[in-house]
Enzyme design. Structure first.
Site, PDB file in Angstrom:
ATOM      1  N   ASP A   9       1.007  -1.135  -0.141  1.00 26.37           N
ATOM      2  CA  ASP A   9       0.057   0.083  -0.013  1.00 26.37           C
ATOM      3  C   ASP A   9       0.796   1.136  -0.193  1.00 26.37           C
ATOM      4  O   ASP A   9       1.897   1.473   0.828  1.00 26.37           O
ATOM      5  CB  ASP A   9      -0.784   0.221   1.288  1.00 26.37           C
ATOM      6  CG  ASP A   9      -2.129  -1.021   1.365  1.00 26.37           C
ATOM      7  OD1 ASP A   9      -2.144  -1.566   0.120  1.00 26.37           O
ATOM      8  OD2 ASP A   9      -2.462  -1.066   2.265  1.00 26.37           O
ATOM      9  N   SER A  64       4.812   4.476  10.730  1.00 24.16           N
ATOM     10  CA  SER A  64       5.197   3.387   9.548  1.00 24.16           C
ATOM     11  C   SER A  64       3.654   2.662   9.651  1.00 24.16           C
ATOM     12  O   SER A  64       2.906   2.700  10.399  1.00 24.16           O
ATOM     13  CB  SER A  64       6.349   2.421  10.418  1.00 24.16           C
ATOM     14  OG  SER A  64       5.626   1.931  11.582  1.00 24.16           O
ATOM     15  N   LYS A  65       3.637   1.978   8.638  1.00 24.57           N
ATOM     16  CA  LYS A  65       2.452   1.042   8.442  1.00 24.57           C
ATOM     17  C   LYS A  65       2.194  -0.114   9.463  1.00 24.57           C
ATOM     18  O   LYS A  65       1.206  -0.478   9.644  1.00 24.57           O
ATOM     19  CB  LYS A  65       2.509   0.365   7.027  1.00 24.57           C
ATOM     20  CG  LYS A  65       2.061   1.500   5.887  1.00 24.57           C
ATOM     21  CD  LYS A  65       2.321   0.903   4.443  1.00 24.57           C
ATOM     22  CE  LYS A  65       3.572   0.784   3.982  1.00 24.57           C
ATOM     23  NZ  LYS A  65       3.422   0.337   2.454  1.00 24.57           N
ATOM     24  N   ARG A  66       3.287  -0.487  10.108  1.00 29.92           N
ATOM     25  CA  ARG A  66       3.325  -1.548  11.080  1.00 29.92           C
ATOM     26  C   ARG A  66       2.530  -0.874  12.406  1.00 29.92           C
ATOM     27  O   ARG A  66       1.986  -1.749  13.041  1.00 29.92           O
ATOM     28  CB  ARG A  66       4.814  -1.932  11.531  1.00 29.92           C
ATOM     29  CG  ARG A  66       5.281  -2.993  10.416  1.00 29.92           C
ATOM     30  CD  ARG A  66       6.651  -3.645  10.878  1.00 29.92           C
ATOM     31  NE  ARG A  66       7.556  -2.405  11.327  1.00 29.92           N
ATOM     32  CZ  ARG A  66       8.174  -1.977  10.498  1.00 29.92           C
ATOM     33  NH1 ARG A  66       8.376  -2.118   9.497  1.00 29.92           N
ATOM     34  NH2 ARG A  66       9.276  -0.994  10.997  1.00 29.92           N
ATOM     35  N   LYS A  67       2.718   0.524  12.930  1.00 30.80           N
ATOM     36  CA  LYS A  67       2.325   1.181  14.109  1.00 30.80           C
ATOM     37  C   LYS A  67       1.106   1.804  13.758  1.00 30.80           C
ATOM     38  O   LYS A  67       0.391   2.025  14.527  1.00 30.80           O
ATOM     39  CB  LYS A  67       3.632   2.070  14.601  1.00 30.80           C
ATOM     40  CG  LYS A  67       4.660   1.223  15.236  1.00 30.80           C
ATOM     41  CD  LYS A  67       5.625   2.365  15.888  1.00 30.80           C
ATOM     42  CE  LYS A  67       6.684   1.731  16.739  1.00 30.80           C
ATOM     43  NZ  LYS A  67       7.432   2.589  17.397  1.00 30.80           N
TER      44      LYS A  67
END
Length: 494
Positions: A24, A261-264
């Site tokens: 994404d 970030s996309k993880r957080k």
């Protein structure tokens, strides 16, 4: 020295955004594209989209399409790119592979690069040993430098196909001028790999070659790339290429000050904003304010064109901004409230279609257009409209109130509904003003019931809830037959 708005500075500039289609799109792509396009438009230049897809192992199907569609949605469509074309194409690195090898050969011939046959296992052992020895600098030890393939093959950790590394000189320049940060210091780089075993260039070589061949005059990227700038400056110098201006933008941060970030944070995904029902104008406005002061003091709602007209690199705040969703929500609501009801209704209908909702027929569209002014002042996101307006699109038989809602009504609810039905039965015209006047005269004036309690049973019967858009306007939209059918059904349930 910060670039000022002199006549020289306004020479048409060429800027690019160069995302990798590995998932994404990151919100940082839109953040950089915003400033790229602003300066290109400010100077009468060009904004370029280049797809950096040389890391074939990390490519994600559909990611490139998302990059195109989200930039278009935000109003940041490029002037040149894979879809638009242009005289500097192709605009995908995987289609430019023949471009890079001559530059690599030149660097090797001039002594600025060398072959390295070290296996990945050998490099891993080298790094682990350096870390165990607590070396100040962890980097390649130049085992292959100056050796032929045959000489290197006699040593441990050899692989048949080499990479090509830069030979970083002892006197590498570690200070450069940045449009955002002024005089900027960078760490000493390692002997960076510039050509991989598969023949694909690494980012560092490809970005320099592509930016040069595409005539890029300003390289705008995040501050995390400051450490790479000396490598790129060396390549420009060694290859005899003109140096672009660099602008390293402040990093977008979470509320805990970490890099977004996309993880957080789901908001790191650019597609997330569209899914949640944000307006592109509001998101763009928010991104402007993250790095730049309002163009009109004290007024934070601003358009992209206003931003472009005022844009000056010297006004960018180099401190990393906090990605405050509360602020974005406020901006989104402000944009919704200043739009025409017709425009908001159109945005809602488009949003519903994107979320897979059934298409509206003419009657559904009539209801949506008529109902939008009833909720517009209370909307923060387009996604909230579905719940607020669900009762208007439901079949009359589907409307039912939960027990906890019915339980909050007064004991005279049945009497109130009987009186209301007698008034509404032959009421003409059936519009909000007439409905309110008739019900107020009967329930409030004749029966002496406070409006709050007089109209509560009607609201529950019409909407199935004790909280809804304005009652009388809702009844007008539903019409005489549906309104009475719902009230009769509710009365029977009591």
């Amino acid at each position: 020295m910060t670039e000022q708005l002199s006549s020289d500075a306004l020479t048409p500039a060429r800027l690019r955004v160069a995302p990798s289609p590995t998932g994404d799109p990151h919100v940082g792509t839109a953040y950089m594209a915003l400033f790229d396009k602003a300066w290109a438009k400010r100077t009468g230049g060009a904004f370029v989209l280049r797809i950096e897809d040389t890391d074939q192992a990390r490519l994600v199907e559909g990611s490139e399409e998302q990059i195109h569609s989200t930039l278009d949605w935000l109003g940041l469509a490029p002037d040149e790119g894979p879809r638009q074309g242009g005289e500097f194409g192709p605009y995908k690195q995987s289609e430019r592979l023949d471009t890079y090898r001559p530059f690599v050969d030149q660097l090797i011939a001039d002594g600025h690069a060398y072959y390295c046959w070290c296996s990945s296992d050998r490099l891993k052992e080298m790094r682990e040993q350096q870390q165990a020895e607590k070396r100040d600098v962890i980097g390649y030890d130049r085992l292959c430098l100056g050796k032929t393939k045959q000489e290197r093959a006699q040593l441990p950790g050899f692989q048949e196909t080499p990479v090509v590394r830069m030979l970083i000189p002892d006197d590498v320049e570690l200070v450069f001028d940045d449009l955002v940060n002024g005089e900027t210091h960078a760490p000493r780089p390692d002997d960076q790999v510039i050509l991989k075993t598969d023949g694909f260039p690494t980012y560092h070589l490809a970005v320099v070659v592509d930016d040069h061949l595409m005539g890029i005059t300003h390289v705008v990227r995040g501050q995390e790339w400051i450490s790479s700038t000396p490598k790129h400056m060396l390549l420009y110098t060694w290859l005899g290429l003109p140096m672009p201006r660099f602008a390293h933008m402040p990093l977008l941060r979470n509320t805990d000050k970490s890099k977004i970030s996309k993880r957080k944070n789901p908001a790191a995904r650019l597609t997330w904003f569209r899914e949640q029902g944000y307006l592109p104008e509001a998101l763009l406005n928010f991104l402007m304010l993250l790095g730049y002061p309002p163009v009109r003091e004290g007024e934070e709602v601003q358009t992209f064109d206003e931003f472009v007209a005022a844009f000056d690199w010297s006004k960018i705040n180099p401190a990393g901004p906090i990605f405050d969703l509360d602020k974005l929500n406020w901006l989104n609501g402000a944009w919704i409230r200043q739009m025409s009801a017709e425009d908001v209704a159109s945005r809602i209908e488009t949003y519903w279609a994107e979320q897979g909702e059934p298409a509206l027929d003419d009657e559904g569209r009539r209801i949506l257009v008529g109902a939008t002014p009833l909720i517009q002042e209370r909307l923060t996101l387009l996604s909230e409209a579905k719940e607020k307006l669900a009762f208007l699109f439901a079949a009359d038989a589907e409307i039912s109130a939960p027990d906890e809602v019915v339980g909050k009504l007064k004991d005279d609810a049945a009497d109130v509904l009987d009186a209301a039905l007698s008034v509404l039965e032959g009421l003409e015209p059936f519009d909000a003003e007439t409905i309110q006047a008739a019900l107020r005269a009967k329930l409030v004036e004749d029966m002496g019931i406070k409006p709050k309690f007089a109209f509560a049973p009607l609201r529950v019967g019409i909407t199935g809830s004790n909280v809804s858009p304005p009652l009388f306007e809702s009844m007008e939209l539903l019409g005489h037959d549906s309104s009475l059918a719902r009230l009769r059904s509710f009365r029977a349930s009591l």
